[in-house]
Design an enzyme around this catalytic site. Structure first.
Site, short mmCIF file in Angstrom:
data_model
loop_
_atom_site.label_atom_id
_atom_site.label_comp_id
_atom_site.label_asym_id
_atom_site.label_seq_id
_atom_site.Cartn_x
_atom_site.Cartn_y
_atom_site.Cartn_z
N SER A 176 0.82 -1.21 0.00
CA SER A 176 0.00 0.00 0.00
C SER A 176 0.86 1.26 0.00
CB SER A 176 -0.94 0.01 1.21
OG SER A 176 -0.21 -0.17 2.40
N ASN A 229 -18.39 26.15 -23.55
CA ASN A 229 -19.01 25.06 -22.80
C ASN A 229 -18.76 25.18 -21.29
OD1 ASN A 229 -19.77 23.92 -25.27
ND2 ASN A 229 -17.81 22.86 -25.44
N GLU A 252 -20.20 20.76 -15.52
CA GLU A 252 -20.49 19.43 -16.08
C GLU A 252 -19.61 18.36 -15.44
OE1 GLU A 252 -20.47 19.33 -20.44
OE2 GLU A 252 -21.02 21.44 -20.39
N LYS A 255 -8.38 2.97 1.66
CA LYS A 255 -7.69 4.26 1.54
C LYS A 255 -7.89 5.01 0.23
CE LYS A 255 -4.41 2.60 4.78
NZ LYS A 255 -5.22 1.34 4.77
N THR A 273 -41.28 24.96 -10.93
CA THR A 273 -41.57 23.60 -10.47
C THR A 273 -41.81 22.80 -11.75
OG1 THR A 273 -43.94 24.01 -10.30
CG2 THR A 273 -42.67 24.37 -8.31
N HIS A 274 -41.38 21.57 -11.75
CA HIS A 274 -41.45 20.74 -12.97
C HIS A 274 -40.72 21.40 -14.13
CE1 HIS A 274 -44.67 18.66 -10.75
NE2 HIS A 274 -45.07 19.88 -10.45
N GLN A 292 -7.17 -2.57 3.98
CA GLN A 292 -6.18 -1.76 3.27
C GLN A 292 -6.83 -1.06 2.06
OE1 GLN A 292 -1.99 -2.96 3.03
NE2 GLN A 292 -2.32 -3.16 0.84
N LYS A 344 -18.66 28.02 -29.75
CA LYS A 344 -19.06 27.38 -28.50
C LYS A 344 -18.30 27.87 -27.28
CE LYS A 344 -20.63 23.39 -28.28
NZ LYS A 344 -21.84 22.72 -27.83
N1 ARG Z 1 -1.19 -1.42 5.21
C1 ARG Z 1 -2.10 -1.95 6.17
C2 ARG Z 1 -3.47 -1.32 5.98
O1 ARG Z 1 -3.59 -0.41 5.27
C3 ARG Z 1 -1.59 -1.68 7.54
C4 ARG Z 1 -2.06 -2.67 8.54
C5 ARG Z 1 -1.49 -3.99 8.21
N2 ARG Z 1 -1.74 -4.94 9.22
C6 ARG Z 1 -1.62 -6.24 8.97
N3 ARG Z 1 -1.84 -7.05 9.95
N4 ARG Z 1 -1.29 -6.68 7.80
O2 ARG Z 1 -4.44 -1.72 6.54
#
Ligand code: ARG
Length: 470
Positions: free
Chosen positions: A36, A298, A303, A338, A168-169, A335, A296
């Site tokens: 990650s 835009n 949008e 995120k 309205t509408h 994980q 044009k």
């Molecule tokens: N990179 C992990 C996460 O985002 C951190 C926690 C990892 N913990 C584990 N037991 N593998 O959740």
């Protein structure tokens, strides 16, 4: 058979924190699949902040020495600096932001660095990092919502007297003031800000101390860590602390509502920009031309904001789905919380910033608004109310005015274009003072109660919002 003894020096010898237990390395693809660090490194500053608070507490309760704490503080200051300067080397082998920073700490300060993780797990560490990161984002978003409301209130003051048709509408209904219309959005964004503030209470709890899932046998002082990090309190159950991401889902839900409001406003801006409507013009910096059609202009930004609403909704669905099948406690599934969360915060931050600027710079065309309001018998309700005030039951008045509107349609004129005699043909009680209620100004001015569209009310409400958001 000879066996390598387990390493007690893992960070010095091996690239992974759990290496001693494993006999073969993961493939490069699995490494990339499970890592990650590519996206969680943006939480680095909060990871360091959390580690410093944890170390400070370990020293205070006597689990590590004062010298160790000083070394950790020194090492972390350098790491922070390296990251800020862009000199820090992030390694995929070290999987995530936590292990990357810890490894570097050990490189810099040796054994003291290896003591930092005492009584802690990456499970409570990552939950803490996300909460710290998210708290910061919530504060930014709340500020941006208030800035946008302020812009809307300023514009509303300027256009407290500007009249456009209310729909309205999507059919002309009754005249309203443009200021009133803008303040409708200020109300929506006000509730959005309230929701963010409410969400912040639940985000702002400390997971650290939960360790992997069951807590820890060290004599930790969680309240102290909470105070250091500015949390309102601690998570009261270790299993819950490391595993639930409901606070992140709540933020995504609140963000989805913000984008829903932004999208409604965008839809109107696009409509108002259409040359057949022509109520407003957006500043050129929010629009693009066409590569083939030279005429044009835009409304790209509204949008795109309307389009980005879909991705924010998507992140909400992804997080809800991510959570629903997980048994207690932490699972690696988490994980995946995120990227969607980060993208949600980035999207609403950018969107709100741009919209405050864009609304501040719109060119309003009061003449086009007025002409449209005069077209659709927008004061028909006012004529009905006039008759009610002269003793007619509302339903009869409604019917009388419907006949008058039909006759105007046939002649191609507005109610206000009829002569007094022509109006009196529909009802004898109609007198010369009727023309006051048939004007757009008379219609809006009469609605001066709280929540009404009258210019005097718009000025009061806009001022209230300006006072709230200064
Ligand atoms: N990179 C992990 C996460 O985002 C951190 C926690 C990892 N913990 C584990 N037991 N593998 O959740």
């Amino acid at each position: 058979m000879s066996q390598t003894p387990p390493s007690h020096n893992q960070f010095d010898n091996k690239s992974q924190a759990w290496s001693a237990r494993f006999s073969e390395p993961v493939s490069d693809l699995v490494k990339r699949y499970t890592a990650s660090v590519g996206f969680d490194q943006r939480m680095a500053a909060f990871d360091i902040q959390g580690s410093l608070a944890h170390a400070d507490m370990l020293a205070a309760v006597g689990v590590i020495s004062g010298d160790d704490l000083a070394a950790i503080q020194r090492g972390m200051a350098q790491i922070q600096d390296e990251i800020e300067q862009g000199h820090f080397t992030w390694s995929l082998d070290l999987e995530d932001v936590h292990l990357n920073i810890e490894k570097r700490l050990v490189e810099l300060i040796g054994d003291a660095g290896k003591r930092l993780h005492t009584g802690r797990s990456r499970n409570d560490q990552v939950a803490t990092d996300i909460r710290l990161w998210l708290r910061h984002q919530i504060d930014l978003c709340t500020g941006l919502l208030q800035a946008l409301r302020r812009r809307l209130a300023e514009l509303a003051l300027e256009h407290a007297d500007t009249i456009l048709p209310g729909f309205t509408h999507l059919q002309v209904a009754q005249p309203v003031t443009f200021g009133h219309h803008l303040l409708a959005y200020a109300e929506m964004f006000g509730r959005d800000a309230e929701r963010m503030a409410d969400c912040r209470h639940r985000v702002n709890r400390l997971p650290l101390g939960a360790a992997a899932l069951a807590g820890t046998s060290y004599p930790i002082d969680r309240e102290r860590v909470a105070r250091t990090l500015g949390f309102d309190g601690v998570c009261r159950n270790s299993l819950d602390a490391v595993s639930d991401r409901d606070f992140a889902i709540e933020f995504c839900a609140d963000s989805a509502l913000i984008m829903m409001h932004v999208s409604r406003m965008s839809e109107e801006l696009v409509l108002w920009m259409n040359p057949r409507v022509g109520f407003i013009d957006l500043a050129d910096r929010f629009c693009t031309g066409s590569s083939i059609m030279p005429q044009k202009k835009n409304p790209d930004v509204p949008e795109l904001a309307r389009g980005k609403t879909g991705r924010v909704y998507g992140h909400l669905m992804a997080l809800l789905t991510l959570m629903k099948g997980q048994p207690l406690a932490y699972n690696k599934d988490n994980q995946e919380d995120k990227e969607g969360l980060f993208d949600t915060a980035d999207t609403i931050r950018d969107t709100l910033t741009i919209f405050a600027d864009m609304m501040g710079g719109i060119r309003v065309r009061p003449d086009a608004m007025r002409a449209a309001a005069l077209q659709g018998y927008a004061t028909a309700t006012d004529l009905a109310d006039y008759l009610v005030k002269r003793g007619l039951p509302f339903r009869d008045a409604h019917e009388t005015v419907a006949l008058a509107v039909r006759s105007c349609e046939q002649r191609g004129c507005d109610l206000a274009d009829l002569s007094l005699a022509e109006l009196q043909a529909f009802h004898p009680d109609i007198a010369a003072d009727v023309f006051q209620v048939l004007t757009l100004e008379g219609s809006v001015a009469a609605r001066k109660h709280i929540g009404g569209t009258a210019p005097e009310r718009v000025r009061i409400e806009a001022q209230r919002i300006l006072d709230e958001t200064h």
